[in-house]
Enzyme design. Structure first.
Site, short mmCIF file in Angstrom:
data_model
loop_
_atom_site.label_atom_id
_atom_site.label_comp_id
_atom_site.label_asym_id
_atom_site.label_seq_id
_atom_site.Cartn_x
_atom_site.Cartn_y
_atom_site.Cartn_z
N TRP A 1 0.81 -1.22 0.00
CA TRP A 1 0.00 0.00 0.00
C TRP A 1 0.84 1.27 0.00
O TRP A 1 0.32 2.38 -0.17
CB TRP A 1 -0.90 0.03 1.24
CG TRP A 1 -0.18 -0.20 2.54
CD1 TRP A 1 -0.06 -1.37 3.20
CD2 TRP A 1 0.56 0.77 3.29
NE1 TRP A 1 0.69 -1.21 4.35
CE2 TRP A 1 1.08 0.10 4.43
CE3 TRP A 1 0.83 2.13 3.13
CZ2 TRP A 1 1.85 0.74 5.39
CZ3 TRP A 1 1.60 2.78 4.09
CH2 TRP A 1 2.10 2.08 5.21
N CYS A 2 2.15 1.13 0.19
CA CYS A 2 3.04 2.29 0.34
C CYS A 2 3.37 2.90 -1.02
O CYS A 2 3.81 2.21 -1.94
CB CYS A 2 4.32 1.86 1.07
SG CYS A 2 5.62 3.11 1.07
N TYR A 3 3.20 4.22 -1.13
CA TYR A 3 3.49 4.94 -2.36
C TYR A 3 4.96 4.82 -2.72
O TYR A 3 5.32 4.55 -3.88
CB TYR A 3 3.09 6.40 -2.21
CG TYR A 3 3.57 7.29 -3.32
CD1 TYR A 3 2.95 7.30 -4.58
CD2 TYR A 3 4.68 8.13 -3.14
CE1 TYR A 3 3.40 8.12 -5.60
CE2 TYR A 3 5.14 8.95 -4.16
CZ TYR A 3 4.50 8.94 -5.39
OH TYR A 3 4.96 9.74 -6.41
#
Length: 485
Positions: free
Chosen positions: A169-171
């Protein structure tokens, strides 16, 4: 020329011949009592003269406009890594300083608050300017997927294992993914794992391998760790020794970094299981990884004397944080305002005002521990501090001389659930008023006057009592003599 007879006429203390005086037991006893009374009252007067006399008043704070207030702190966080721990300061005038490092020191600690080494590397984390390739290409996975089951075997098999701990989920993790896989593929082609085996790149999904990421103290994503065979020794309650990579994340920069890691390793290293540590150079993009999951933060900051906040949190411009995995439980060893008082000045403070100084470090010794879990996730701890300045001055030679300047505060704390990354906030609000304690010196002439009054008064009262007692006895004797006749 004044004659001696005229001088004698002004004598206040005329003498009575001893032959005309009469001594008595009652007079002797009263004289002894009077002498003891004089000594007792003289002692009390002397004690009162030597005692400190102060006057207390509340006035508007006399601090100048440009004056700063120093805040000293020593805080222990058993579950916040020094890698991302940041001290920030802000106030109502718009001041906003992030990640203060010049006057702040960090030390890795374990969950029992015991230090595990020397000072954690000072200075902010190097800024990442390239977070990935500008042009993304569809590349096959070149890195090895690691888990708790195969991590140890890979770390022992290859002299250098570089791991990308990421979260889907981390950009920033998604920005890194294409360049990471491309770099892994290039390194495989240059250093075949089967034929050469000096280096291999891997990846760990921290949403699936929570325990593995916790074991390596991963709190920000993505985190690139460099494991070298022979240096990742398990000792001191499981403390480990490896490095973190903070350089640029494009393919070119990553490949250049990987080349430096294998430059001094012979091709037979995977067979010999040895590491060549000669000619090692300092790489600013590479630093030791945190030894433990805890951190002790100590130091000081200077703030303007207006309402503001000191915030301690996990901060990075190139990492993401999972709020549910950040725990800011802490133990306060010191949190005080103003200059540190020396032992001599502190004794002077207690001598003048015994009740001042009790709340100089109100939070010291307090612990705010939140057990990690679903119920206690995303907990921000806030402290509300109201500060009052106390100034001690003395009046000597008709001039005001400052002795001590001290700050006391009241504290109220609360735990707040938030959707954002948990932080610790110390909200401080200096009072516009201050307490002025003035030491009033006592006059020596007043002391001498009181001593003379004591001696003269006791002597006079004793003489009156002796006269009354003596005359009463004479009267009683006359009455008895009259009855006998």
């Amino acid at each position: 020329m004044i004659s001696s007879s005229k001088l004698k006429s002004v004598d206040f203390y005329r003498k009575i011949p001893r032959d005309l005086t009469e001594a008595s037991l009652s007079g002797a006893g009263l004289s002894i009592i009077a002498a003891l009374a004089m000594v007792f009252l003289f002692g009390m007067e002397l004690s009162n003269y030597l005692a400190v006399s102060t006057s207390t008043s509340v006035i508007v704070d006399r601090s100048s406009d440009g004056e700063f207030l120093r805040i000293d702190f020593n805080l222990s966080f058993p579950a916040l890594s020094c890698e991302f721990a940041s001290v920030d300061v802000s106030d109502v005038l718009g001041t906003n300083r992030l990640n203060i490092t010049k006057t702040v020191r960090k030390y890795s600690i374990d969950r029992n608050l015991v230090p595990t080494g020397s000072e954690f590397h000072p200075g902010p984390i190097p800024t990442v300017s390239k977070h990935g390739d500008d042009v993304e290409e569809n590349n096959e996975d070149g890195s090895v997927s690691l888990s708790s089951r195969n991590f140890e075997s890979y770390s022992h098999q290859y002299p250098v294992l570089v791991v990308n701990f990421f979260a889907p989920w981390c950009y920033w993790s998604n920005r890194l993914k294409p360049s990471w896989e491309k770099t892994a593929k290039i390194m495989r082609e240059r250093y075949d794992p089967e034929m050469d085996g000096r280096i291999i790149l891997g990846k760990v999904d921290c949403t699936e391998e929570l325990d593995l990421c916790r074991r390596h103290h991963i709190q920000g994503y993505p985190s690139i760790r460099i494991f070298r065979r022979g240096s990742d020794l398990k000792e001191n309650q499981g403390h480990h020794d490896h490095e973190s990579y903070y350089g640029d994340r494009d393919t070119e920069s990553l490949v250049a970094a990987m080349e430096t890691y294998v430059a001094n390793i012979p091709k037979e290293a995977h067979v010999l299981a040895l590491e060549d540590k000669s000619n090692k150079t300092v790489d600013p993009a590479k630093r030791p990884a945190p030894l433990t999951s805890g951190c002790r933060i100590e130091g000081f900051v200077r703030v303007k004397k207006v309402p503001g906040s000191v915030v301690i949190s996990a901060r990075s411009g190139s990492h993401s944080f999972d709020p549910s995995q950040i725990n800011v439980s802490h133990y306060v060893t010191q949190f005080s305002f103003g200059k540190r008082l020396s032992a001599k000045m502190y004794n002077e403070l207690k001598r003048l005002t015994p009740y001042v100084g009790v709340h100089h470090d109100r939070l010291a010794g307090q612990s705010y521990i939140v057990k990690h879990g679903d119920v206690n996730a995303n907990v921000t701890i806030e402290h509300y501090l109201q500060i009052v300045k106390t100034e001690l001055v003395t009046l000597r030679s008709s001039k005001e001389l400052k002795l001590v300047e001290e700050y006391e505060y009241t504290a109220h704390s609360s735990l707040v659930h938030s959707f954002y990354v948990p932080v610790v906030k110390f909200h401080f609000e200096p009072s516009p008023m201050q307490v002025l304690v003035t030491e009033v010196p006592k006059s020596f002439s007043h002391f001498i006057t009181n001593v003379c009054a004591i001696i003269g008064g006791v002597f006079t009262v004793a003489g009156i009592l002796d006269s009354i007692f003596h005359n009463t006895l004479r009267l009683v004797k006359k009455v008895e003599l009259g009855k006998n006749i």
